[in-house]
Write an enzyme that holds these catalytic residues in place. Structure first.
Site, short mmCIF file in Angstrom:
data_model
loop_
_atom_site.label_atom_id
_atom_site.label_comp_id
_atom_site.label_asym_id
_atom_site.label_seq_id
_atom_site.Cartn_x
_atom_site.Cartn_y
_atom_site.Cartn_z
N GLN A 210 -19.88 21.68 80.27
CA GLN A 210 -20.50 22.82 79.59
C GLN A 210 -21.19 22.33 78.31
O GLN A 210 -20.58 21.62 77.50
CB GLN A 210 -19.46 23.89 79.24
CG GLN A 210 -20.10 25.16 78.65
CD GLN A 210 -19.09 26.26 78.37
OE1 GLN A 210 -17.87 26.01 78.38
NE2 GLN A 210 -19.57 27.46 78.13
N HIS B 145 -22.14 31.35 81.39
CA HIS B 145 -23.35 31.44 82.21
C HIS B 145 -23.08 30.93 83.61
O HIS B 145 -22.28 30.01 83.81
CB HIS B 145 -24.52 30.69 81.58
CG HIS B 145 -24.23 29.27 81.23
ND1 HIS B 145 -23.53 28.91 80.09
CD2 HIS B 145 -24.51 28.11 81.86
CE1 HIS B 145 -23.41 27.59 80.03
NE2 HIS B 145 -23.99 27.09 81.10
P1 AMP Z 1 -24.18 24.00 80.98
O1 AMP Z 1 -24.12 22.50 81.09
O2 AMP Z 1 -23.51 24.69 82.14
O3 AMP Z 1 -23.67 24.51 79.64
O4 AMP Z 1 -25.70 24.37 81.10
C1 AMP Z 1 -26.49 24.89 80.07
C2 AMP Z 1 -27.86 25.09 80.64
O5 AMP Z 1 -28.63 25.83 79.69
C3 AMP Z 1 -28.63 23.79 80.92
O6 AMP Z 1 -28.97 23.72 82.30
C4 AMP Z 1 -29.86 23.91 80.03
O7 AMP Z 1 -31.03 23.39 80.62
C5 AMP Z 1 -29.96 25.41 79.82
N1 AMP Z 1 -30.65 25.81 78.60
C6 AMP Z 1 -30.40 25.40 77.33
N2 AMP Z 1 -31.24 26.00 76.48
C7 AMP Z 1 -32.02 26.83 77.21
C8 AMP Z 1 -33.09 27.73 76.90
N3 AMP Z 1 -33.52 27.91 75.66
N4 AMP Z 1 -33.67 28.42 77.91
C9 AMP Z 1 -33.23 28.24 79.18
N5 AMP Z 1 -32.24 27.42 79.54
C10 AMP Z 1 -31.64 26.71 78.57
#
Ligand code: AMP
Length: 140
Positions: free
Chosen positions: A93, A99
């Site tokens: 994460q 999410h």
């Molecule tokens: P996780 O590793 O499950 O916390 O994934 C977080 C996700 O959020 C990653 O796939 C990022 O590419 C995505 N992310 C981070 N900032 C943004 C943003 N501003 N808009 C869209 N996606 C984002």
């Protein structure tokens, strides 16, 4: 919980490619997609991990997830996809606001790659663990 970039997206302070919104839920395209159509579905409630989420938010997310999955499949012309939900830095994460990733799997080489180091369940240990989890659910 401290605010994350997703709180700022919910407030409209940072732009996103929105695909769905209701009172409790927002969905938008991931900015670093593993495959075209990679979508994030988030509760508006600010909680870091799924276990902290209220029943109301959890129900709201669960109610729309299949619908958003169908829409992602239709728009990307894919039939296979993964749903990924990371909790905690050790579990990959990076953004500490709950999410769900919907990640289309258009081909073997695109989308989510999974390392799945399966072991064999010891049934005596399994009985103990299942009982412990079942008892904990009653109190959760
Ligand atoms: P996780 O590793 O499950 O916390 O994934 C977080 C996700 O959020 C990653 O796939 C990022 O590419 C995505 N992310 C981070 N900032 C943004 C943003 N501003 N808009 C869209 N996606 C984002």
């Amino acid at each position: 919980m401290s605010q994350t970039i997703f709180s700022r997206i919910i407030k409209g302070e940072i732009p996103c490619h929105k695909v769905y919104e209701d009172q409790h839920v927002l969905a938008f395209l991931d900015v670093s997609p593993l495959a075209p159509g990679h979508t994030l579905v988030i509760p508006k409630e600010e909680k870091a991990t799924l276990d902290q989420l209220s029943d109301e938010s959890a129900a709201a997310v669960g109610r729309v997830l299949p619908r958003i999955c169908r829409a992602v499949m239709k728009a990307t012309n894919t039939t296979a996809y993964n749903l990924l939900q990371n909790n905690g830095p050790a579990a990959h994460q990076a953004v500490f606001h709950v999410h769900f990733h919907i990640i289309p799997k258009p081909s073997e080489s695109n989308g989510l790659g999974i390392h799945w180091p399966a072991t064999k369940l010891d049934h005596a240990e399994g009985t103990k663990l299942a009982n412990a989890i079942a008892a904990a659910i009653v109190k959760a």
